[in-house]
Design a protein around this motif. Sequence first.
Motif: not given
Length: 312
Positions: A64-72, A118-127
């Motif tokens: 956890q100490n090295d985790l920048v963050g989570i993108g979904i 924790i950040r989000f983006v549309n799945d097709a856009t993420a692709f």
Amino acid sequence: MKKKYAIGVDVGGSHISVLSMDMEKETILKNGKSCCVVDNTASAIEILNSWKDALGKSISDIGQNDLVGIGIAMPGPFDYTNGVALFTKDVNKFENLYGVNVAVELKKVLDLPDNVPIRFVNDATAFAIGDAWKGKSSNSKRTIAITLGTGLGVAFIESGIPVLERNDVPPKGCLYHLPYKDSIANDYFCTGWFVNEYAKRTGKSAHGVKEIARQTDANPELIEIFNEFGASLAEFLSLWIQRFNADCLVLGGNIARAFELFGPAFSSVLERRSIDIKIQLSNQMESSAMMGSARLMNEDFWKQIQPLLPLM
């Protein structure tokens, strides 16, 4: 010590896929991928716990100490700015998450501190973002990225950034809802269309495109299904390829794996219309969406993407 590892997530209708990336080296960590089955009809807490199982292992491996963050990478409808699920009954998935702030609840079940984004983006856009970053369209100026599966996902990318509002792209950069023949595009360019056509022609049922494709050697007449699909898809996309002046078209999703069957008809229509564009099959497939969501942890990139989220 500067944190350097990010987790990229792709949420599908029946699974969650996760990968871990070294954001300094821009590489996927060895053994950094995992996938878990998810029951999309389950209660909100059961769904969140399924996602926790997949994410928890990656967080544990990184530390956890090295985790920048989570993108979904998340399918819609979803409030990508605030992380709130807007799935309704007619979407046929995750309806029990409606109104849930996924970012807040995930932090609770994962026991993450508030300062881990924790950040989000549309799945097709993420692709599309992932492919433009590390895939076959990385050297292209203007790319249209298509995901073909349970529905039609599309993103317009210029110099690595999604284009959502401009006169050379459709509203919100989406094509799935546009009229086509006697319905909308999403009804024609999806797995359901193949299954229905197969039933009409054979009187039998099939579970998906892969199953139908396997039968084409024994039953060459089934090739006509793929020919019709390829020609129709090219016909539908032609206007937007020309309007956007795209130099690259990237195909992903499960249906794209059958490109050798529908590709000839697809390319033939584009040739007849004098459309010269590089057609690429994604070499990263689902990993592109995970890499694209992980890239949200790059602060310079995030500053360019964040203002676009309300439009998705």
